[in-house]
Design an enzyme around this catalytic site. Structure first.
Site, PDB file in Angstrom:
ATOM      1  N   CYS A  94      -7.708  -3.370 -12.921  1.00 31.03           N
ATOM      2  CA  CYS A  94      -7.620  -2.214 -12.033  1.00 31.03           C
ATOM      3  C   CYS A  94      -6.502  -2.352 -11.008  1.00 31.03           C
ATOM      4  CB  CYS A  94      -8.951  -1.977 -11.319  1.00 31.03           C
ATOM      5  SG  CYS A  94      -9.494  -3.347 -10.281  1.00 31.03           S
ATOM      6  N   ASP A 103      -4.347  -8.610  -5.714  1.00 31.10           N
ATOM      7  CA  ASP A 103      -4.769  -9.767  -4.934  1.00 31.10           C
ATOM      8  C   ASP A 103      -4.672 -11.060  -5.725  1.00 31.10           C
ATOM      9  OD1 ASP A 103      -5.252  -8.779  -2.406  1.00 31.10           O
ATOM     10  OD2 ASP A 103      -7.286  -8.146  -2.864  1.00 31.10           O
ATOM     11  N   HIS A 145       0.827  -1.199   0.000  1.00 33.11           N
ATOM     12  CA  HIS A 145       0.000   0.000   0.000  1.00 33.11           C
ATOM     13  C   HIS A 145       0.867   1.257   0.000  1.00 33.11           C
ATOM     14  CE1 HIS A 145      -3.126  -2.870   1.618  1.00 33.11           C
ATOM     15  NE2 HIS A 145      -3.725  -2.330   0.593  1.00 33.11           N
TER      16      HIS A 145
END
Length: 851
Positions: free
Chosen positions: A764, A718, A457
């Site tokens: 995305c 993911d 992140h």
């Protein structure tokens, strides 16, 4: 953890019945005791709240949880709190201090009764309408019958007085740890002692230091118990024998200190000018002096004192908040790096529950001296004591005190955690998302992280802010002195310490060329991204706020391919209502001026929990209740969000996207909730429904999902970590976490082939802005890329250089290669070949070139 274990009685009954609180170190024990007590009530309503364990498997008690349980159980009749072991009493007392409403405090009785027997008789008495005093008295007398049955004195022998002093149990152990009882072994000792119903004192027989309470980490450190010293353990109380035996056993095991910590620490590695380990994480070139993050000093004079009781409650609330934060980080660290690495947080947690330390802080709070000054003064004294210890290794552990002290001060004052020490290249172990988002762009020219991965992140946020970043550089970079010049290339991962002037000049030339290229790209950002052979590829933006939407429009985005609606739900104590959500979604749609926005439903879970959405702790939150799984278990929350999205969709092009879908049943159930949310007006005509493809099983059985969706969007972050079993925030496996691994590419290929001619496929994830991944994704059949707003112009420019037919050929080759490195080499070689052909005026090769 808190839990209401029975339905509240009607208002009139609740007002005349005493509420009960069960405080226990073990959640399982508390729930079993409540179940047993419930058998005695025969259906009579009674409020019993459980505040037990730090989670389902971790022993401990938490003052904040007890406070919340008291508030829920409170009524005019009052509350009786039953507790198991000694430290549970401390937590209950702290909970009373935390209560904001003093009138509630006056209605609470802390009962010294035995937990199980006391709860049973207290429940019966309370359900029968007994007063708080009567309930507490019944609980205290709970074991009289059993005591009388088992303890009949012999004739002529008087029973021993209850208050007769108990004899102390004494033991001695040698300190086997090479660095003595430093923070980690001392923290283990303290935590074990606190779990026993005994008063334990330690004394250093070798130096004569002590005695000190074994339940206080700050006091144990002052023993200066070094390797070879003999320490006396003296205990009294019901579990004195167990306490001494347990401590001696711990000492024999060196307090379970990890082997690498038991052995002498190796000399720190010397930094090198460059190394092969670092990974590119955010493109750009930076050169400048090494800088660190440091907490800004807190001036207590700037924080005036309030009423002493209120200031003390502020301390307790801040300590509890920091404790929960550290416990959460500890759980994540243990899962990602193992228990040995996670144990570094044990000393911090012990300090936050140190009764000696908290008692000193409370004593310092008086009229004119508030929470900030009291906490800072007390921690400074403890840090001073540790810093003056004779052993150098123990002296260094003063950093643990400083770290905890700063965290609590930040909670008390609301100050940002850390700031850069000056303009230059930030070198740190790792950054939290909050720290990355808060970096001052006027100071930071680039970032080098010892840990992390390109898909963490922190890296994602840095790319969004155009900060060059290199990650996984290794612990040696932390040893580089501040002020030394460092050069980094965030596009290649290259690092150079003290670079020669000619090398700096070369990189500055490259940076200037990149800046000129950027100007050309931005000038064309509003134009469609059309490949050389005429294929239109949509380039949308990933958004997390209304301001992001404005930035995306200015950057030339064709729409919002992913709106992370979590920004509305995080960092608050209650979920946003429908009206607030409608206002925010409408504002995003308005900012995008008619371009389609794709609103992803709430995507949270155990790795990013919400305080108002309680869920049990999970050993691996990434594989637990998150995304659509969690939303379907909280249908009211999901229904409200879908209703707000439908409102926006009635006047703006809107799509709804479901995260973490792994089965068709989840899609079907979610669509049912959507129909309910739409109400009598029905689904908006222009609303598109889609799903993210993040789970390998969803990609493999995509054919079963397609009948229920209008589009799919592949979340490569993911999907990559699940496919490769490499958590994207774990620096130890950062090199594995690459979306260009052929295993991941084959899943994307399967999705694109199944969806071809039926629904559109978007990406995305971070791979969408990776210029080496773009030709592969386009070649596989992806026709929309959603990226951060600053990347829109660059990605559009890259697409304009592509030939889709040749990209398909390149992608076919990539699927046959053994690893991601091989794929990247293939694309780089093709780009170099194409660029060379372009410079000679010949158009050959795959048609892949830089923008």
């Amino acid at each position: 953890m808190t839990e209401s274990t029975s339905a509240n009685a009607p208002a009139t009954d609740a007002e005349r019945r005493v509420g009960l609180i069960v405080v226990s170190h073990s959640r399982a024990l508390a729930l079993a005791a409540v179940t047993l007590a419930g058998e005695m009530l025969h259906g009579r309503p009674l409020t019993i709240e459980v505040a037990a364990g730090l989670d389902d498997t971790t022993f401990g008690t938490d003052a904040v949880s007890i406070m919340q349980a008291i508030e829920r159980a409170d009524s005019p009749a009052g509350v009786v709190v039953l507790m198991d072991l000694g430290s549970a009493v401390l937590s209950a007392e702290l909970a009373l201090d935390l209560l904001q409403d003093s009138s509630i405090r006056d209605r609470v009785t802390l009962s010294p009764a035995p937990l199980v027997e006391g709860l049973i008789v207290a429940a019966v008495a309370a359900a029968g309408g007994a007063s708080r005093e009567e309930v507490a008295a019944e609980a205290r007398n709970a074991v009289m019958g059993k005591a009388a049955h088992l303890s009949t004195p012999e004739p002529g022998v008087a029973p021993e007085p209850e208050d007769q002093a108990q004899a102390a149990i004494v033991g001695v152990f040698p300190v086997a740890n090479p660095h003595g009882l430093h923070a980690r072994p001392a923290a283990r000792l303290v935590s074990e002692v606190r779990a026993l119903d005994a008063s334990v004192q330690l004394r250093n027989l070798t130096t004569g230091a002590g005695p000190v309470p074994a339940a206080s980490l700050s006091r144990v450190a002052t023993l200066t118990a070094l390797h070879g010293h003999e320490v006396e353990v003296r205990a009294t109380g019901p579990q004195a024998q167990e306490a001494v035996e347990h401590v001696l056993a711990l000492a024999k095991r060196r307090f379970d200190e990890p082997p690498e910590q038991v052995s002498a620490p190796p000399a720190p590695p010397r930094p090198t000018p460059s190394r092969s380990g670092p990974l590119a994480a955010s493109p750009g070139i930076a050169v400048g002096p090494v800088r660190r993050l440091a907490a800004e000093p807190v001036d207590p004079a700037l924080h005036p004192a309030g009423e002493p009781a209120q200031e003390w409650r502020r301390v307790l609330a801040s300590v509890a908040a920091v404790r929960r934060e550290i416990e959460h980080v500890r759980v994540l660290t243990e899962r990602e790096l193992g228990p040995d690495q996670a144990s570094i947080f044990d000393a911090h947690l012990s300090l936050l529950t140190d009764t000696e330390l908290l008692g000193d802080v409370k004593a310092r709070i008086r009229p004119g001296t508030g929470a900030v000054a009291a906490w800072a003064g007390s921690l400074a004294e403890v840090e001073r004591q540790w810093a003056e210890l004779p052993d150098p290794y123990l002296r260094e552990r003063a950093a643990d005190v400083r770290a905890v002290g700063e965290q609590v001060l930040q909670a008390l004052t609301g100050q940002p955690a850390r700031r850069m020490t000056g303009e230059g290249v930030l070198v740190a172990s790792d950054l939290t998302p909050a720290e990355t988002a808060g970096l001052d762009l006027a100071l930071v020219t680039g970032v080098v992280l010892a840990q992390g991965s390109p898909t963490s992140h922190a890296a994602i946020l840095a790319r969004a802010r155009d900060i060059p970043v290199v990650v996984a550089a290794g612990p040696e970079v932390l040893g580089i002195p501040e002020g030394r010049t460092i050069l980094l290339d965030g596009a290649t991962g290259a690092l150079h310490l003290d670079p020669a002037p000619e090398l700096i000049e070369e990189y500055q030339r490259r940076a200037a060329e990149a800046a000129e290229q950027r100007v050309r790209q931005v000038a064309l950002a509003d134009h469609p991204a059309v490949s050389r052979d005429g294929t239109r590829i949509l380039v949308a933006a990933n958004l997390g706020s209304v301001s992001d939407a404005r930035a995306a429009l200015a950057a030339g985005a064709d729409g919002a391919g992913l709106v992370r609606t979590e920004f509305l739900f995080l960092d608050r104590t209650a979920a946003p209502d429908i009206n607030e959500q409608q206002d925010q979604y409408d504002s995003i749609a308005e900012a995008m001026e008619g371009r389609r926005i794709t609103l992803r439903t709430l995507d949270v879970g155990g790795d990013k929990p919400l305080p108002y959405l309680p869920m049990p702790p999970e050993a691996n939150p990434f594989l637990g209740q998150r995304g659509i799984r969690l939303s379907l278990r909280n249908r009211d929350l999901l229904r409200d969000q879908m209703a707000a999205i439908c409102h926006t969709a009635r006047h703006s092009p809107t799509s709804i996207m479901l995260p973490m879908v792994s089965t068709p049943d989840e899609l079907i159930e979610a669509r049912q909730v959507l129909v309910e949310a739409a109400g009598s007006s029905g689904l908006p005509a222009g609303l598109h429904i889609g799903t993210m493809i993040e789970v390998p099983s969803a990609a493999l059985k995509i054919e079963a999902l397609l009948p229920y969706v209008d589009f799919v969007s592949i979340g490569t972050n993911d999907l990559t970590q699940y496919t490769l079993a490499a958590e994207r925030g774990n620096g130890a496996v950062a090199a594995l976490s690459d979306a260009l691994d052929p295993g991941v590419l084959r899943l994307i290929d399967h999705v694109c082939r199944a969806a071809s001619g039926r629904v559109d496929v978007a990406v995305c994830g971070e791979a969408a802005s990776d210029e080496l991944a773009i030709p592969i994704l386009v070649g596989l059949g992806v026709r929309e890329l959603s990226v951060s707003p600053p990347a829109v112009a660059r990605v559009k420019a890259a697409i304009r250089q592509l030939d889709v037919e040749h990209c398909a050929s390149l992608a076919g080759q990539a699927l046959t290669l053994p690893g991601a490195t091989d794929v990247r080499k293939l694309v780089l070689a093709t780009m170099a070949e194409t660029q060379g052909d372009a410079e000679s005026g010949t158009r050959t090769g795959s048609g892949v070139a830089t923008g």
